[in-house]
Scaffold this motif. Structure first.
Motif, PDB file in Angstrom:
ATOM      1  N   GLN A   5       0.819  -1.206   0.000  1.00  0.00           N
ATOM      2  CA  GLN A   5       0.000   0.000   0.000  1.00  0.00           C
ATOM      3  C   GLN A   5       0.852   1.255   0.000  1.00  0.00           C
ATOM      4  N   LEU A   6       1.995   1.180   0.704  1.00  0.00           N
ATOM      5  CA  LEU A   6       2.893   2.324   0.766  1.00  0.00           C
ATOM      6  C   LEU A   6       3.287   2.794  -0.619  1.00  0.00           C
ATOM      7  N   PHE A   7       3.640   1.874  -1.484  1.00  0.00           N
ATOM      8  CA  PHE A   7       4.081   2.257  -2.822  1.00  0.00           C
ATOM      9  C   PHE A   7       2.913   2.447  -3.779  1.00  0.00           C
ATOM     10  N   ARG A   8       1.790   1.776  -3.506  1.00  0.00           N
ATOM     11  CA  ARG A   8       0.618   1.998  -4.336  1.00  0.00           C
ATOM     12  C   ARG A   8       0.124   3.437  -4.194  1.00  0.00           C
ATOM     13  N   GLU A   9       0.295   4.003  -2.980  1.00  0.00           N
ATOM     14  CA  GLU A   9      -0.167   5.370  -2.737  1.00  0.00           C
ATOM     15  C   GLU A   9       0.912   6.403  -3.031  1.00  0.00           C
ATOM     16  N   ASP A  10       2.077   5.942  -3.513  1.00  0.00           N
ATOM     17  CA  ASP A  10       3.139   6.853  -3.946  1.00  0.00           C
ATOM     18  C   ASP A  10       3.572   7.814  -2.846  1.00  0.00           C
ATOM     19  N   HIS A  11       3.897   7.286  -1.670  1.00  0.00           N
ATOM     20  CA  HIS A  11       4.350   8.130  -0.578  1.00  0.00           C
ATOM     21  C   HIS A  11       5.870   8.151  -0.444  1.00  0.00           C
ATOM     22  N   GLY A  12       6.575   7.583  -1.416  1.00  0.00           N
ATOM     23  CA  GLY A  12       8.025   7.578  -1.331  1.00  0.00           C
ATOM     24  C   GLY A  12       8.596   8.986  -1.464  1.00  0.00           C
ATOM     25  N   ALA A  13       9.641   9.275  -0.700  1.00  0.00           N
ATOM     26  CA  ALA A  13      10.259  10.600  -0.749  1.00  0.00           C
ATOM     27  C   ALA A  13      10.992  10.799  -2.074  1.00  0.00           C
ATOM     28  N   ILE A  14      10.890  12.000  -2.621  1.00  0.00           N
ATOM     29  CA  ILE A  14      11.621  12.376  -3.826  1.00  0.00           C
ATOM     30  C   ILE A  14      12.843  13.183  -3.398  1.00  0.00           C
ATOM     31  N   ARG A  15      14.012  12.763  -3.833  1.00  0.00           N
ATOM     32  CA  ARG A  15      15.246  13.456  -3.493  1.00  0.00           C
ATOM     33  C   ARG A  15      15.716  14.226  -4.724  1.00  0.00           C
ATOM     34  N   ILE A  16      15.814  15.544  -4.584  1.00  0.00           N
ATOM     35  CA  ILE A  16      16.159  16.427  -5.693  1.00  0.00           C
ATOM     36  C   ILE A  16      17.410  17.210  -5.311  1.00  0.00           C
ATOM     37  N   ALA A  17      18.313  17.364  -6.258  1.00  0.00           N
ATOM     38  CA  ALA A  17      19.441  18.283  -6.085  1.00  0.00           C
ATOM     39  C   ALA A  17      19.342  19.323  -7.197  1.00  0.00           C
ATOM     40  N   ALA A  18      19.523  20.582  -6.842  1.00  0.00           N
ATOM     41  CA  ALA A  18      19.399  21.655  -7.826  1.00  0.00           C
ATOM     42  C   ALA A  18      20.513  22.666  -7.625  1.00  0.00           C
ATOM     43  N   SER A  19      20.998  23.210  -8.726  1.00  0.00           N
ATOM     44  CA  SER A  19      21.958  24.299  -8.617  1.00  0.00           C
ATOM     45  C   SER A  19      21.245  25.518  -8.046  1.00  0.00           C
ATOM     46  N   SER A  20      22.018  26.487  -7.572  1.00  0.00           N
ATOM     47  CA  SER A  20      21.451  27.498  -6.671  1.00  0.00           C
ATOM     48  C   SER A  20      20.363  28.358  -7.310  1.00  0.00           C
ATOM     49  N   THR A  21      20.544  28.776  -8.548  1.00  0.00           N
ATOM     50  CA  THR A  21      19.507  29.600  -9.180  1.00  0.00           C
ATOM     51  C   THR A  21      18.195  28.832  -9.265  1.00  0.00           C
ATOM     52  N   ILE A  22      18.273  27.580  -9.669  1.00  0.00           N
ATOM     53  CA  ILE A  22      17.062  26.761  -9.795  1.00  0.00           C
ATOM     54  C   ILE A  22      16.469  26.473  -8.421  1.00  0.00           C
ATOM     55  N   GLY A  23      17.316  26.051  -7.480  1.00  0.00           N
ATOM     56  CA  GLY A  23      16.822  25.672  -6.162  1.00  0.00           C
ATOM     57  C   GLY A  23      16.238  26.827  -5.375  1.00  0.00           C
ATOM     58  N   ASN A  24      16.797  28.018  -5.552  1.00  0.00           N
ATOM     59  CA  ASN A  24      16.348  29.165  -4.768  1.00  0.00           C
ATOM     60  C   ASN A  24      15.255  29.978  -5.437  1.00  0.00           C
ATOM     61  N   TYR A  25      15.189  29.960  -6.772  1.00  0.00           N
ATOM     62  CA  TYR A  25      14.278  30.873  -7.461  1.00  0.00           C
ATOM     63  C   TYR A  25      13.246  30.194  -8.355  1.00  0.00           C
ATOM     64  N   LEU A  26      13.493  28.979  -8.807  1.00  0.00           N
ATOM     65  CA  LEU A  26      12.544  28.314  -9.692  1.00  0.00           C
ATOM     66  C   LEU A  26      11.732  27.250  -8.971  1.00  0.00           C
ATOM     67  N   LEU A  27      12.419  26.385  -8.228  1.00  0.00           N
ATOM     68  CA  LEU A  27      11.746  25.225  -7.634  1.00  0.00           C
ATOM     69  C   LEU A  27      10.724  25.553  -6.553  1.00  0.00           C
ATOM     70  N   PRO A  28      10.898  26.593  -5.725  1.00  0.00           N
ATOM     71  CA  PRO A  28       9.909  26.814  -4.665  1.00  0.00           C
ATOM     72  C   PRO A  28       8.471  26.891  -5.154  1.00  0.00           C
ATOM     73  N   ALA A  29       8.217  27.599  -6.254  1.00  0.00           N
ATOM     74  CA  ALA A  29       6.852  27.702  -6.774  1.00  0.00           C
ATOM     75  C   ALA A  29       6.354  26.352  -7.276  1.00  0.00           C
ATOM     76  N   MET A  30       7.242  25.589  -7.919  1.00  0.00           N
ATOM     77  CA  MET A  30       6.861  24.270  -8.424  1.00  0.00           C
ATOM     78  C   MET A  30       6.538  23.321  -7.269  1.00  0.00           C
ATOM     79  N   MET A  31       7.390  23.338  -6.255  1.00  0.00           N
ATOM     80  CA  MET A  31       7.176  22.470  -5.106  1.00  0.00           C
ATOM     81  C   MET A  31       5.898  22.843  -4.358  1.00  0.00           C
ATOM     82  N   ALA A  32       5.626  24.136  -4.262  1.00  0.00           N
ATOM     83  CA  ALA A  32       4.411  24.576  -3.568  1.00  0.00           C
ATOM     84  C   ALA A  32       3.161  24.091  -4.297  1.00  0.00           C
ATOM     85  N   GLU A  33       3.175  24.167  -5.625  1.00  0.00           N
ATOM     86  CA  GLU A  33       2.018  23.688  -6.390  1.00  0.00           C
ATOM     87  C   GLU A  33       1.843  22.187  -6.232  1.00  0.00           C
TER      88      GLU A  33
END
Length: 292
Positions: free
Chosen positions: A82-110
């Motif tokens: 059930q754990l994997f059927r419901e897709d609760h696995g953590a996603i691990r992302i690494a991003a360079s600073s411009t992307i991580g600080n200025y692009l990804l926050p809005a995407m992650m919030a949505e």
């Protein structure tokens, strides 16, 4: 010993129903398959789990000892499934600073608005840090500001980004027309080497200047913005990074005698990395309209 979940499931159903016939009906198996599974389990344990009374099977002391453990194991297996059927696995992302600080926050919030329980793990560093994390399987996917040519890494075009040269509004560079010579004589404040932004600035801009003078190298874009705002030099960063400052007038774009400075942002993953449904779902939220 090779006890299977199927054997434990058959055993548990026989305990509940009292016969192989009814257990076979409940499990949608043939009676011979149920009998074979029980026989294999008893053979591996080297004990009888039931007393036989005609066609009836009555659980004995060995069966009573096994039953709660079998039920527990089956419940844990269902929870894992059930754990994997419901897709609760953590996603691990690494991003360079411009992307991580200025692009990804809005995407992650949505993404989190639609999947509030879905865990996300974001690491921010320079592009070389991100590439190394992907190579070492420490993250599932990397987002970087320049191409990656490392063997074993799959690199895909992701988004387009515009770079802007900027200065403080009172800077001397605005007193007359901007030429390549004037840009070459200006003190430059740049990201550190190893940064994706620095690599692209060197290629798209500084390579066109007859010379250039580096006043300082700084490790993050916020420090560069403040240094430029206080008149310490000029710089070049993503428009996304300085959009607010350009709008409120604390920084001003420098017009260039060059074509627009655009670059491609890249998504990378290890070629042996399996892209799970959860990861693919998250990546579907990472597109241009989320950050425009």
């Amino acid at each position: 010993m090779h006890i299977t979940l199927r054997q434990l499931e058959v055993f548990s159903e026989i305990v509940k129903s009292g016969s192989t016939t009814r257990a076979a009906q409940q499990l949608a198996l043939s009676q011979s398959a149920v009998s074979a599974a029980l026989a294999d389990l008893e053979h591996q344990l080297a004990v009888k789990l039931f007393d036989r009374s005609g066609k009836r099977l009555i659980v004995n002391e060995h069966g009573r000892l096994l039953y709660p453990k079998a039920v527990s194991l089956l419940e844990q297996a269902k929870e894992t499934e059930q754990l994997f059927r419901e897709d609760h696995g953590a996603i691990r992302i690494a991003a360079s600073s411009t992307i991580g600080n200025y692009l990804l926050p809005a995407m992650m919030a949505e993404y989190r608005r639609d999947f509030p329980q879905a865990p996300l793990d974001l690491t921010v560093g320079n592009s070389q840090d991100v590439i190394q994390a992907v190579s070492d399987f420490r993250v599932d996917v990397g987002l970087i500001e320049g191409p990656c040519h490392i063997t074993g890494i799959v690199s895909e075009n992701w988004l387009q980004d515009e770079l802007v040269v900027f200065a403080a509004p009172q800077s001397a560079i605005f007193r007359e027309a901007v030429t390549l010579e004037k840009l070459a004589d200006s003190p430059w404040i740049l990201r550190e080497r190893g940064s994706g932004t620095r690599e692209i600035v060197d290629y798209l801009l500084l390579s066109h200047l007859p010379r250039f003078r580096i006043a300082m190298e700084l490790g993050n874009s916020e420090a560069i913005k403040h240094a430029v705002r206080y008149g310490m030099g000029i710089s070049c960063l993503s428009r996304r990074v300085i959009a607010d400052q350009l709008e409120n007038g604390s920084l001003r774009q420098v017009p260039l005698p060059l074509p627009p400075l655009t670059r491609t942002l890249y998504r990378i993953h290890h070629q042996q990395k399996h892209l799970s449904r959860t990861l693919i779902r998250f990546l579907s939220y990472c597109h241009e309209q989320d950050i425009a």
